[in-house]
Design a protein around this motif. Structure first.
Motif, PDB file in Angstrom:
ATOM      1  N   SER A   1       0.803  -1.224   0.000  1.00 23.09           N
ATOM      2  CA  SER A   1       0.000   0.000   0.000  1.00 23.09           C
ATOM      3  C   SER A   1       0.836   1.275   0.000  1.00 23.09           C
ATOM      4  CB  SER A   1      -0.913   0.012   1.240  1.00 23.09           C
ATOM      5  OG  SER A   1      -0.131  -0.065   2.429  1.00 23.09           O
ATOM      6  N   ASP A   2       2.160   1.154   0.237  1.00 18.11           N
ATOM      7  CA  ASP A   2       3.022   2.342   0.271  1.00 18.11           C
ATOM      8  C   ASP A   2       3.621   2.559  -1.122  1.00 18.11           C
ATOM      9  OD1 ASP A   2       5.049   4.240   0.604  1.00 18.11           O
ATOM     10  OD2 ASP A   2       5.499   3.582   2.644  1.00 18.11           O
ATOM     11  N   PRO A   3       3.195   3.609  -1.830  1.00 19.02           N
ATOM     12  CA  PRO A   3       3.691   3.822  -3.193  1.00 19.02           C
ATOM     13  C   PRO A   3       5.191   4.092  -3.255  1.00 19.02           C
ATOM     14  CG  PRO A   3       2.430   5.732  -2.441  1.00 19.02           C
ATOM     15  CD  PRO A   3       2.235   4.653  -1.433  1.00 19.02           C
ATOM     16  N   ARG A   4       5.745   4.687  -2.205  1.00 23.84           N
ATOM     17  CA  ARG A   4       7.195   4.935  -2.207  1.00 23.84           C
ATOM     18  C   ARG A   4       7.958   3.627  -2.222  1.00 23.84           C
ATOM     19  NH1 ARG A   4       9.412   8.363   2.475  1.00 23.84           N
ATOM     20  NH2 ARG A   4       8.157   6.851   3.622  1.00 23.84           N
ATOM     21  N   ARG A   5       7.518   2.674  -1.424  1.00 24.69           N
ATOM     22  CA  ARG A   5       8.211   1.395  -1.331  1.00 24.69           C
ATOM     23  C   ARG A   5       8.117   0.606  -2.631  1.00 24.69           C
ATOM     24  NH1 ARG A   5       8.251  -1.268   4.494  1.00 24.69           N
ATOM     25  NH2 ARG A   5       8.685   0.574   5.754  1.00 24.69           N
ATOM     26  N   SER A   6       6.928   0.577  -3.221  1.00 26.12           N
ATOM     27  CA  SER A   6       6.776  -0.158  -4.478  1.00 26.12           C
ATOM     28  C   SER A   6       7.559   0.524  -5.597  1.00 26.12           C
ATOM     29  CB  SER A   6       5.295  -0.284  -4.861  1.00 26.12           C
ATOM     30  OG  SER A   6       4.691   0.993  -4.985  1.00 26.12           O
ATOM     31  N   ALA A   7       7.594   1.852  -5.609  1.00 25.42           N
ATOM     32  CA  ALA A   7       8.378   2.566  -6.625  1.00 25.42           C
ATOM     33  C   ALA A   7       9.876   2.314  -6.425  1.00 25.42           C
ATOM     34  CB  ALA A   7       8.080   4.059  -6.554  1.00 25.42           C
ATOM     35  N   PHE A   8      10.290   2.274  -5.181  1.00 33.22           N
ATOM     36  CA  PHE A   8      11.694   1.971  -4.859  1.00 33.22           C
ATOM     37  C   PHE A   8      12.082   0.599  -5.388  1.00 33.22           C
ATOM     38  CE2 PHE A   8      14.394  -0.168  -1.561  1.00 33.22           C
ATOM     39  CZ  PHE A   8      15.584   0.493  -1.824  1.00 33.22           C
ATOM     40  N   LEU A   9      11.262  -0.404  -5.123  1.00 35.38           N
ATOM     41  CA  LEU A   9      11.568  -1.771  -5.557  1.00 35.38           C
ATOM     42  C   LEU A   9      11.553  -1.892  -7.077  1.00 35.38           C
ATOM     43  CD1 LEU A   9       9.576  -3.817  -2.881  1.00 35.38           C
ATOM     44  CD2 LEU A   9      12.070  -3.567  -3.071  1.00 35.38           C
ATOM     45  N   ARG A  10      10.625  -1.230  -7.720  1.00 33.50           N
ATOM     46  CA  ARG A  10      10.594  -1.293  -9.191  1.00 33.50           C
ATOM     47  C   ARG A  10      11.788  -0.564  -9.797  1.00 33.50           C
ATOM     48  NH1 ARG A  10       5.832  -2.583  -7.550  1.00 33.50           N
ATOM     49  NH2 ARG A  10       4.422  -3.821  -8.859  1.00 33.50           N
ATOM     50  N   GLY A  11      12.222   0.507  -9.144  1.00 37.43           N
ATOM     51  CA  GLY A  11      13.425   1.194  -9.604  1.00 37.43           C
ATOM     52  C   GLY A  11      14.657   0.317  -9.477  1.00 37.43           C
ATOM     53  N   LEU A  12      14.709  -0.481  -8.414  1.00 40.36           N
ATOM     54  CA  LEU A  12      15.833  -1.409  -8.249  1.00 40.36           C
ATOM     55  C   LEU A  12      15.812  -2.479  -9.327  1.00 40.36           C
ATOM     56  CD1 LEU A  12      15.979  -2.006  -4.379  1.00 40.36           C
ATOM     57  CD2 LEU A  12      17.117  -0.246  -5.754  1.00 40.36           C
ATOM     58  N   ARG A  13      14.617  -3.023  -9.602  1.00 38.76           N
ATOM     59  CA  ARG A  13      14.505  -4.038 -10.652  1.00 38.76           C
ATOM     60  C   ARG A  13      14.988  -3.495 -11.999  1.00 38.76           C
ATOM     61  NH1 ARG A  13       9.665  -5.778 -13.095  1.00 38.76           N
ATOM     62  NH2 ARG A  13       9.295  -3.532 -13.339  1.00 38.76           N
ATOM     63  N   ASP A  14      14.515  -2.308 -12.351  1.00 41.10           N
ATOM     64  CA  ASP A  14      14.889  -1.722 -13.639  1.00 41.10           C
ATOM     65  C   ASP A  14      16.376  -1.376 -13.678  1.00 41.10           C
ATOM     66  OD1 ASP A  14      12.228  -1.973 -14.263  1.00 41.10           O
ATOM     67  OD2 ASP A  14      11.751   0.148 -13.966  1.00 41.10           O
ATOM     68  N   GLY A  15      16.892  -0.824 -12.587  1.00 39.09           N
ATOM     69  CA  GLY A  15      18.302  -0.451 -12.548  1.00 39.09           C
ATOM     70  C   GLY A  15      19.225  -1.652 -12.586  1.00 39.09           C
ATOM     71  N   ALA A  16      18.807  -2.749 -11.966  1.00 36.92           N
ATOM     72  CA  ALA A  16      19.632  -3.963 -11.953  1.00 36.92           C
ATOM     73  C   ALA A  16      19.867  -4.500 -13.363  1.00 36.92           C
ATOM     74  CB  ALA A  16      18.962  -5.031 -11.088  1.00 36.92           C
ATOM     75  N   CYS A  17      18.940  -4.233 -14.249  1.00 33.64           N
ATOM     76  CA  CYS A  17      19.068  -4.730 -15.626  1.00 33.64           C
ATOM     77  C   CYS A  17      20.232  -4.075 -16.373  1.00 33.64           C
ATOM     78  CB  CYS A  17      17.768  -4.484 -16.391  1.00 33.64           C
ATOM     79  SG  CYS A  17      16.362  -5.392 -15.703  1.00 33.64           S
ATOM     80  N   ARG A  18      20.771  -3.002 -15.832  1.00 34.86           N
ATOM     81  CA  ARG A  18      21.927  -2.347 -16.454  1.00 34.86           C
ATOM     82  C   ARG A  18      23.207  -3.164 -16.241  1.00 34.86           C
ATOM     83  NH1 ARG A  18      21.687   3.319 -13.515  1.00 34.86           N
ATOM     84  NH2 ARG A  18      23.372   3.899 -14.942  1.00 34.86           N
ATOM     85  N   PHE A  19      23.199  -4.039 -15.227  1.00 35.25           N
ATOM     86  CA  PHE A  19      24.432  -4.736 -14.865  1.00 35.25           C
ATOM     87  C   PHE A  19      24.325  -6.262 -14.914  1.00 35.25           C
ATOM     88  CE2 PHE A  19      24.285  -0.754 -12.285  1.00 35.25           C
ATOM     89  CZ  PHE A  19      25.211  -0.055 -13.041  1.00 35.25           C
TER      90      PHE A  19
END
Length: 249
Positions: free
Chosen positions: A203-221
């Protein structure tokens, strides 16, 4: 009419010759510049020099993936890059492959840029990719979304002699050679705990956005990045590996 066609043909031929010569000159120029950069005659910043080794602290650009891929084929350079990073590690003796399981050029990691829930064994290239992820994705994302650092990462481990998704049959998982890591959650400096299981669709949009940002960023490496969006087997963790496939799900 024939004269017109003849003139057109001559002009086309001249243009082709000019373009061909320009291409040759351009290639020669690039080759000379490359040789001068490789020989150190022309000074280029490490991050922009395709011949210079990877440095975890350097800003990420299109050369980063190229340099990271080299480390999978160069054990000595990979160890040198890792030694210049913030990862506390010790070399692990190789274990010959037996039934698809074993270790090659692996290290035991006791601490990386941030704390770990426990130590882990991983291939050198996976560990370098992890250091890049922490430095250029994890820490900036925590500061962006929460205004503080991540101080500890909770993981499910790396090495496990098993098949993909724990199936009885099929191909071996990248975990079978310590070439993958499963990440379950993160602890912030103020003690907040963020988990893939509870916060990916929480229910916390900050937390879900944080996790999705990590998923997307991890794809760079990492070569393969799997999240809860991939399948039910990954509902509670991210899977990162440096295998022979490419996926970002």
């Amino acid at each position: 009419m024939q004269d017109d066609h003849s003139h057109v043909g001559q002009r086309s031929g001249i243009v082709s010759i000019i373009l061909g010569r320009l291409a040759i000159v351009t290639l020669l120029g690039l080759a000379i510049c490359g040789a001068l950069v490789w020989g150190g005659v022309i000074a280029v910043p490490n991050r922009l020099n395709p011949f210079a080794p990877l440095r975890v602290a350097d800003d990420v650009n299109w050369l980063t993936r190229l340099k990271l891929a080299r480390l999978e084929r160069d054990d000595l350079q990979c160890r040198a890059v890792l030694s210049d990073s913030g990862v506390s590690h010790q070399p692990v003796s190789d274990r010959p492959l037996e039934q698809g399981c074993g270790l090659s050029n692996a290290v035991e990691v006791s601490r990386s840029v941030v704390g770990l829930s426990r130590s882990f064994t991983a291939t050198c290239s996976l560990t370098v990719a992890w250091a890049l992820f922490e430095t250029h994705v994890l820490l900036p994302a925590a500061r962006q979304h929460f205004g503080q650092d991540v101080v500890r990462v909770t993981h499910f481990g790396t090495y496990a002699c098993r098949n993909v998704n724990h199936r009885a049959g099929g191909r071996r998982s990248e975990h079978a050679t310590a070439n993958a890591i499963d990440i379950a959650g993160f602890v912030l400096a103020d003690g907040q705990q963020i988990s893939v299981k509870g916060d990916w669709a929480g229910s916390d949009p900050r937390r879900s956005a944080f996790l999705r940002g990590l998923r997307d960023g991890a794809c760079r490496f990492f070569d393969v990045v799997l999240s809860p969006d991939y399948n039910e087997a990954h509902h509670d963790h991210f899977h990162f590996d440096m295998g022979s496939y490419r996926a970002c799900r």
